[in-house]
Design a protein around this motif. Structure first.
Motif, short mmCIF file in Angstrom:
data_model
loop_
_atom_site.label_atom_id
_atom_site.label_comp_id
_atom_site.label_asym_id
_atom_site.label_seq_id
_atom_site.Cartn_x
_atom_site.Cartn_y
_atom_site.Cartn_z
N MET A 1 20.71 14.57 79.83
CA MET A 1 19.37 14.87 80.33
C MET A 1 19.37 16.26 80.98
O MET A 1 20.08 16.51 81.93
CB MET A 1 18.99 13.82 81.38
N SER A 2 18.59 17.15 80.40
CA SER A 2 18.56 18.53 80.89
C SER A 2 17.32 18.75 81.75
O SER A 2 16.27 18.14 81.54
CB SER A 2 18.55 19.48 79.70
N ARG A 3 17.47 19.64 82.74
CA ARG A 3 16.32 20.00 83.58
C ARG A 3 16.10 21.50 83.49
O ARG A 3 17.05 22.26 83.33
CB ARG A 3 16.59 19.62 85.04
N SER A 4 14.85 21.93 83.61
CA SER A 4 14.59 23.37 83.64
C SER A 4 13.28 23.62 84.38
O SER A 4 12.40 22.76 84.39
CB SER A 4 14.52 23.95 82.23
N GLY A 5 13.20 24.79 84.99
CA GLY A 5 11.97 25.12 85.69
C GLY A 5 12.09 26.41 86.47
O GLY A 5 13.09 27.13 86.37
N PHE A 6 11.04 26.69 87.24
CA PHE A 6 10.92 27.97 87.94
C PHE A 6 11.12 27.80 89.45
O PHE A 6 10.59 26.87 90.05
CB PHE A 6 9.53 28.57 87.70
N VAL A 7 11.87 28.73 90.03
CA VAL A 7 12.03 28.76 91.48
C VAL A 7 11.75 30.18 91.97
O VAL A 7 12.05 31.15 91.26
CB VAL A 7 13.46 28.32 91.90
N THR A 8 11.15 30.30 93.11
CA THR A 8 11.01 31.62 93.73
C THR A 8 11.43 31.54 95.19
O THR A 8 11.35 30.48 95.80
CB THR A 8 9.57 32.16 93.62
N PHE A 9 11.93 32.64 95.70
CA PHE A 9 12.34 32.70 97.10
C PHE A 9 11.31 33.51 97.87
O PHE A 9 10.92 34.59 97.44
CB PHE A 9 13.72 33.37 97.22
N VAL A 10 10.86 32.96 99.00
CA VAL A 10 9.89 33.68 99.83
C VAL A 10 10.49 33.93 101.21
O VAL A 10 11.47 33.30 101.60
CB VAL A 10 8.56 32.91 99.99
N ALA A 42 7.21 40.76 89.75
CA ALA A 42 7.84 39.43 89.64
C ALA A 42 8.90 39.55 88.55
O ALA A 42 8.60 39.66 87.37
CB ALA A 42 6.79 38.40 89.25
N ILE A 43 10.15 39.57 88.98
CA ILE A 43 11.26 39.77 88.04
C ILE A 43 11.93 38.42 87.81
O ILE A 43 12.27 37.72 88.75
CB ILE A 43 12.26 40.78 88.62
N ARG A 44 12.11 38.07 86.55
CA ARG A 44 12.72 36.78 86.26
C ARG A 44 14.19 36.91 85.93
O ARG A 44 14.57 37.63 85.02
CB ARG A 44 12.00 36.11 85.08
N GLY A 45 15.02 36.19 86.68
CA GLY A 45 16.44 36.10 86.38
C GLY A 45 16.72 34.70 85.88
O GLY A 45 16.13 33.72 86.37
N ILE A 46 17.61 34.56 84.91
CA ILE A 46 17.81 33.25 84.27
C ILE A 46 19.24 32.78 84.47
O ILE A 46 20.20 33.51 84.22
CB ILE A 46 17.44 33.35 82.77
N LEU A 47 19.37 31.55 84.97
CA LEU A 47 20.67 30.98 85.30
C LEU A 47 20.88 29.72 84.46
O LEU A 47 20.07 28.78 84.52
CB LEU A 47 20.69 30.62 86.79
N PRO A 50 25.41 23.60 82.75
CA PRO A 50 25.41 22.43 81.85
C PRO A 50 24.25 21.47 82.15
O PRO A 50 23.68 20.87 81.25
CB PRO A 50 26.76 21.76 82.15
N ALA A 51 23.86 21.39 83.43
CA ALA A 51 22.78 20.45 83.80
C ALA A 51 21.39 20.98 83.48
O ALA A 51 20.41 20.23 83.55
CB ALA A 51 22.88 20.12 85.29
N GLY A 52 21.28 22.26 83.18
CA GLY A 52 19.95 22.79 82.87
C GLY A 52 19.82 24.28 83.13
O GLY A 52 20.82 25.00 83.26
N GLN A 53 18.59 24.74 83.20
CA GLN A 53 18.31 26.17 83.34
C GLN A 53 17.34 26.42 84.51
O GLN A 53 16.32 25.76 84.62
CB GLN A 53 17.69 26.71 82.05
N ALA A 175 15.64 23.97 77.85
CA ALA A 175 15.72 25.33 78.39
C ALA A 175 14.48 26.12 77.98
O ALA A 175 13.93 25.93 76.89
CB ALA A 175 16.97 26.03 77.89
N LEU A 176 14.03 27.01 78.86
CA LEU A 176 12.83 27.80 78.60
C LEU A 176 13.16 29.14 77.95
O LEU A 176 12.31 29.79 77.36
CB LEU A 176 12.10 28.05 79.93
N TYR A 177 14.43 29.59 78.09
CA TYR A 177 14.87 30.85 77.50
C TYR A 177 16.17 30.61 76.74
O TYR A 177 16.92 29.68 77.08
CB TYR A 177 15.14 31.90 78.59
N PRO A 178 16.49 31.45 75.73
CA PRO A 178 17.79 31.34 75.05
C PRO A 178 18.93 31.51 76.06
O PRO A 178 18.77 32.20 77.08
CB PRO A 178 17.78 32.51 74.06
#
Length: 295
Positions: A1-10, A42-47, A50-53, A175-178
């Motif tokens: 089961m994979s998870r993916s999504g967006f996080v931002t730091f404020v 808004a700059i996107r970094g992708i991590l 194995p558990a997701g993106q 995953a949302l990105y390669p």
């Protein structure tokens, strides 16, 4: 089961959001400086794990805007906050929680969709007592923190704890990105940001917000061993132009050398970098100029 999504730091400007983004991604995707409001997009970094993106959206710090540019940066943060799955609220371990922190923590109620995590940054520079005090102060700011995590992006202490926690909070999905992509920033944007970071180093306080960078041309020579880059450093006043250029061009040469050292690994060839400094009067307050400069 994979998870993916967006996080931002404020957080307030200069609490270590861009440094944390780069540390998590494992590569420099956001420029850093000790000047507030270094980040402007808004700059996107992708991590990938194995558990997701995790897609990390690095945004400008929230602040009281003094110019149209400042207002647009705040608007950008607002729009990002409305779209992400998790918001990480950052407070440095080295500074007491203040009115600005409390205001931002309260404002997070406006984004009910996102889960909230509190992060105490810069623990490498703080005493154990400071870290404990900060954790208590931060914990008291809201009742709905999914987690409160102290960490150091510099020494990477507790980064894995944060990564695991963030992934756990993400929705299930592919995953949302390669997997081989670390950012969705274009090469031109990354080069412009590297030049701006080099220009910010060592300048006096009145300059940081007044510097913008535009790229005229990036062209690889036919031999393939050299890339020519022509860029403009845009400032608001002639006096600022003189500061950037320096005595007999010495400062501008330093900026070029620092930027080149970071651009070469990015483009994979030697770089010929031609920097031109130009004045666009009061561009931070002028809607037309802001539009031309990409804001």
């Amino acid at each position: 089961m994979s998870r993916s999504g967006f996080v931002t730091f404020v957080g307030r400007p200069n609490v270590g959001k861009s440094t944390l983004t780069n540390a998590l991604v494992g590569e420099k995707v956001a420029i850093t400086s000790d000047k507030p409001q270094t980040t402007r997009r808004a700059i996107r970094g992708i991590l990938n794990r194995p558990a997701g993106q995790l897609v990390i959206v690095d945004t400008p710090g929230l602040h009281k805007p003094r110019t149209l540019l400042g207002q647009r940066l705040n608007d950008l943060v607002e729009s990002v906050l409305g779209d992400v799955d998790v918001i990480g609220f950052c407070v440095p371990a080295t500074e007491k929680v203040g009115p600005g922190d409390r205001r931002i923590a309260r404002s997070l109620s406006g984004y009910p969709r996102a889960k909230k995590v509190a992060i105490v940054t810069k623990t490498d520079a703080a005493t154990r007592e400071q870290i404990t005090d900060r954790l208590i102060e931060v914990d008291a700011l809201r009742e709905d923190w999914a987690a409160v995590i102290p960490l150091s992006a510099l020494t990477r202490e507790q980064l894995d704890v944060l990564t695991d926690e963030l992934l756990e909070l993400m929705p299930e999905g592919p995953a949302l990105y390669p997997e081989d992509v670390v950012t969705d920033e274009s090469l031109e944007d990354r080069i412009a940001e590297i030049i701006r970071e080099a220009a910010l180093e060592g300048v006096r306080d009145e300059l940081p917000h007044s510097i913008a960078v535009t790229i005229d041309d990036i062209a690889e020579r036919e031999t393939g061993s050299m890339t020519d880059i022509y860029a403009n450093l845009v400032v608001e006043r002639d006096s600022q132009k003189a500061i950037i250029i320096g005595h007999k061009g010495s400062r501008l040469r330093d900026v070029g050398a620092r930027a080149r050292a970071q651009i070469e690994p990015l483009v994979g060839t030697k770089v010929f970098l031609k920097l031109h400094v130009r004045v666009a009067k009061e561009w931070q307050r002028d809607p037309k100029q802001l539009g031309r400069l990409g804001f």
